[in-house]
Design a protein around this motif. Sequence first.
Motif, PDB file in Angstrom:
ATOM      1  N   PRO A 145       0.826  -0.983  -0.588  1.00 33.79           N
ATOM      2  CA  PRO A 145       0.249  -0.113   0.104  1.00 33.79           C
ATOM      3  C   PRO A 145       0.948   1.242  -0.230  1.00 33.79           C
ATOM      4  CG  PRO A 145      -0.762  -1.787   1.929  1.00 33.79           C
ATOM      5  CD  PRO A 145       0.521  -2.418   1.126  1.00 33.79           C
ATOM      6  N   GLU A 146       0.800   2.299  -1.005  1.00 35.98           N
ATOM      7  CA  GLU A 146       1.463   3.478  -0.689  1.00 35.98           C
ATOM      8  C   GLU A 146       1.108   4.873   0.664  1.00 35.98           C
ATOM      9  OE1 GLU A 146       3.279   4.798  -3.458  1.00 35.98           O
ATOM     10  OE2 GLU A 146       3.206   3.115  -4.160  1.00 35.98           O
ATOM     11  N   SER A 147      -0.077   4.124   1.485  1.00 32.99           N
ATOM     12  CA  SER A 147      -0.316   4.266   1.982  1.00 32.99           C
ATOM     13  C   SER A 147       1.239   4.777   3.674  1.00 32.99           C
ATOM     14  CB  SER A 147      -1.510   4.458   2.864  1.00 32.99           C
ATOM     15  OG  SER A 147      -1.641   2.828   4.061  1.00 32.99           O
ATOM     16  N   TYR A 148       1.561   3.149   3.480  1.00 33.71           N
ATOM     17  CA  TYR A 148       3.229   3.221   4.039  1.00 33.71           C
ATOM     18  C   TYR A 148       4.095   4.715   3.745  1.00 33.71           C
ATOM     19  CZ  TYR A 148       1.105  -1.735   5.236  1.00 33.71           C
ATOM     20  OH  TYR A 148      -0.103  -2.336   6.467  1.00 33.71           O
ATOM     21  N   TYR A 149       4.180   4.120   2.830  1.00 37.69           N
ATOM     22  CA  TYR A 149       5.701   5.408   1.753  1.00 37.69           C
ATOM     23  C   TYR A 149       5.447   6.147   2.435  1.00 37.69           C
ATOM     24  CZ  TYR A 149       7.086   1.313  -0.982  1.00 37.69           C
ATOM     25  OH  TYR A 149       7.554  -0.022  -0.632  1.00 37.69           O
ATOM     26  N   GLU A 150       3.553   7.406   2.198  1.00 39.10           N
ATOM     27  CA  GLU A 150       3.476   8.074   2.590  1.00 39.10           C
ATOM     28  C   GLU A 150       3.723   8.782   4.115  1.00 39.10           C
ATOM     29  OE1 GLU A 150      -0.743   8.444   1.164  1.00 39.10           O
ATOM     30  OE2 GLU A 150      -0.953   7.775  -0.659  1.00 39.10           O
ATOM     31  N   ALA A 151       2.962   7.534   4.951  1.00 37.93           N
ATOM     32  CA  ALA A 151       3.589   7.496   6.236  1.00 37.93           C
ATOM     33  C   ALA A 151       4.603   8.212   6.590  1.00 37.93           C
ATOM     34  CB  ALA A 151       2.941   6.678   7.198  1.00 37.93           C
ATOM     35  N   ALA A 152       5.260   6.899   6.062  1.00 41.84           N
ATOM     36  CA  ALA A 152       7.010   6.905   6.168  1.00 41.84           C
ATOM     37  C   ALA A 152       7.772   8.623   5.928  1.00 41.84           C
ATOM     38  CB  ALA A 152       8.187   5.915   5.862  1.00 41.84           C
ATOM     39  N   ALA A 153       7.026   9.207   5.027  1.00 44.46           N
ATOM     40  CA  ALA A 153       7.472   9.916   4.309  1.00 44.46           C
ATOM     41  C   ALA A 153       7.628  11.133   5.400  1.00 44.46           C
ATOM     42  CB  ALA A 153       6.763  10.639   2.150  1.00 44.46           C
ATOM     43  N   LEU A 154       5.883  11.489   5.588  1.00 51.56           N
ATOM     44  CA  LEU A 154       5.286  12.220   6.719  1.00 51.56           C
ATOM     45  C   LEU A 154       6.286  12.056   8.521  1.00 51.56           C
ATOM     46  CD1 LEU A 154       1.764  11.903   6.421  1.00 51.56           C
ATOM     47  CD2 LEU A 154       3.687  13.635   5.793  1.00 51.56           C
ATOM     48  N   ASP A 155       7.075  11.135   8.096  1.00 49.98           N
ATOM     49  CA  ASP A 155       7.856  10.784   9.380  1.00 49.98           C
ATOM     50  C   ASP A 155       9.499  11.490   9.477  1.00 49.98           C
ATOM     51  OD1 ASP A 155       5.942   9.969  10.924  1.00 49.98           O
ATOM     52  OD2 ASP A 155       6.332   8.059  11.157  1.00 49.98           O
ATOM     53  N   GLY A 156       9.567  12.101   7.788  1.00 54.38           N
ATOM     54  CA  GLY A 156      10.845  12.190   7.497  1.00 54.38           C
ATOM     55  C   GLY A 156      11.777  11.066   7.252  1.00 54.38           C
ATOM     56  N   ALA A 157      11.453   9.928   6.375  1.00 56.11           N
ATOM     57  CA  ALA A 157      12.386   8.340   6.692  1.00 56.11           C
ATOM     58  C   ALA A 157      13.110   8.804   5.153  1.00 56.11           C
ATOM     59  CB  ALA A 157      11.318   7.405   6.516  1.00 56.11           C
ATOM     60  N   GLY A 158      14.410   8.581   5.886  1.00 58.37           N
ATOM     61  CA  GLY A 158      14.852   8.473   4.047  1.00 58.37           C
ATOM     62  C   GLY A 158      14.709   7.488   3.365  1.00 58.37           C
ATOM     63  N   PRO A 159      14.888   7.356   2.377  1.00 62.03           N
ATOM     64  CA  PRO A 159      14.789   6.019   1.103  1.00 62.03           C
ATOM     65  C   PRO A 159      15.469   4.891   1.797  1.00 62.03           C
ATOM     66  CG  PRO A 159      15.679   8.823  -0.031  1.00 62.03           C
ATOM     67  CD  PRO A 159      15.950   8.333   1.273  1.00 62.03           C
ATOM     68  N   VAL A 160      16.740   5.201   2.315  1.00 62.98           N
ATOM     69  CA  VAL A 160      17.124   3.738   2.734  1.00 62.98           C
ATOM     70  C   VAL A 160      16.911   3.135   3.905  1.00 62.98           C
ATOM     71  CG1 VAL A 160      18.993   2.454   3.773  1.00 62.98           C
ATOM     72  CG2 VAL A 160      19.289   4.206   1.643  1.00 62.98           C
ATOM     73  N   THR A 161      15.991   4.062   4.592  1.00 58.29           N
ATOM     74  CA  THR A 161      15.180   3.120   5.587  1.00 58.29           C
ATOM     75  C   THR A 161      13.691   2.595   4.872  1.00 58.29           C
ATOM     76  OG1 THR A 161      16.289   4.948   7.364  1.00 58.29           O
ATOM     77  CG2 THR A 161      13.898   3.286   7.898  1.00 58.29           C
ATOM     78  N   VAL A 162      13.366   3.204   4.051  1.00 55.53           N
ATOM     79  CA  VAL A 162      12.295   3.455   4.024  1.00 55.53           C
ATOM     80  C   VAL A 162      12.090   1.916   3.155  1.00 55.53           C
ATOM     81  CG1 VAL A 162       9.961   3.712   2.315  1.00 55.53           C
ATOM     82  CG2 VAL A 162      10.616   5.593   3.793  1.00 55.53           C
ATOM     83  N   PHE A 163      13.128   1.376   2.148  1.00 53.95           N
ATOM     84  CA  PHE A 163      14.119  -0.078   1.393  1.00 53.95           C
ATOM     85  C   PHE A 163      13.826  -1.029   2.762  1.00 53.95           C
ATOM     86  CE2 PHE A 163      16.518  -2.681  -0.197  1.00 53.95           C
ATOM     87  CZ  PHE A 163      15.739  -3.126  -1.012  1.00 53.95           C
ATOM     88  N   ARG A 164      14.662  -0.055   3.814  1.00 54.80           N
ATOM     89  CA  ARG A 164      14.715  -1.634   5.239  1.00 54.80           C
ATOM     90  C   ARG A 164      14.240  -1.869   5.765  1.00 54.80           C
ATOM     91  NH1 ARG A 164      17.510  -1.191  10.140  1.00 54.80           N
ATOM     92  NH2 ARG A 164      17.851   0.934   9.459  1.00 54.80           N
ATOM     93  N   LYS A 165      12.436  -0.649   5.905  1.00 51.57           N
ATOM     94  CA  LYS A 165      11.798  -0.618   7.119  1.00 51.57           C
ATOM     95  C   LYS A 165      10.637  -1.101   6.644  1.00 51.57           C
ATOM     96  CE  LYS A 165      14.521  -0.165  10.898  1.00 51.57           C
ATOM     97  NZ  LYS A 165      15.070  -1.009  12.091  1.00 51.57           N
TER      98      LYS A 165
END
Length: 322
Positions: free
Chosen positions: A213-233
């Motif tokens: 779901p795209e909502s996970y990536y949107e929530a991560a972006a709002l929390d300021g997560a970087g690309p590496v963190t998003v990919f790993r988590k």
Amino acid sequence: MVNTLAPETTGRAADGARHGQTAAGLRDRHRRRRRQAVVAYLFLAPALLFFAVFLILPLGFALSLSMSRWAGFDLGDIEPVGLDNFTGLFADGSTFLTPILTNTLLFALGTVALALAGSVLVATCIDKLRFQGLWRTLYFLPIVTTVVAVGNVWKYMYEPGGLVNGVLNAVGLGSVAFLQDPDTALPAVVVVQAWASVGSAILVLTAGLKSIPESYYEAAALDGAGPVTVFRKITLPLLRPSLLFVCVTQFLTGLQSFALIIVMTKGGPGDATNVAALEMYRQAFSYGDWGTASAAAFVLFVVVLMVTLVQLWIFRRKGEDA
């Protein structure tokens, strides 16, 4: 005088009638089920016959050959030898365990590692690009290309005057005899096998990426997560079922592969790239030793079965954790 037995007699008669109707109904249901079972088996008969003729009978014949000595011509020449073929595979001086079976496992492991890493990288990049269907098609082309063509093209690319050595020379490195050196022959073929199998893995992984779901990536972006963190988590944990499916299928394919090796190196130099499936082919068709070939086939079957069971266990356990 009032007859007090009449109601009891009437009740018993009614119960008997109901019991008779129930028994008759059960018999009718049993007859219908038997008829349905007969009809079902009649429809299944062609598939079961095909299964028996092309799987069960050859499997039984191969099992009998694994405990026999046969040159592959006259069935009357089959000579039972017990477990001699199996003991011969693992006897002192035999090359089946080392290096053949070892090469088989290394070939499968190397293929899985490279194909998985490459397909994850490419699938993640494709998921961010336009014209994704075009890119998936381009990467899938090696799958629909014949193994002979792929092997011969890469064989010429690995030659001293080929493209790979040309690139090495251009950056100041010396030429490498990739397919002639026992230390580099197997890794060179592993690279080709991984390259050829990346396309199918990309299709599976891109489908897995689309299911996140795209909502996970949107929530991560709002929390300021970087690309590496998003990919790993986020990406890797949610892509786990697809990754495990790719691991299972690629590993089984690697354990049973030999066509690419016979095109590129024919198992050489020496036994540096010889694998179990190629050794089975040689024993049967080159040396006429069908008993040893069948025994090697069953050893490979046991290895494939064990690897499959372990991977399925990991798949279920990881699925529950997810």
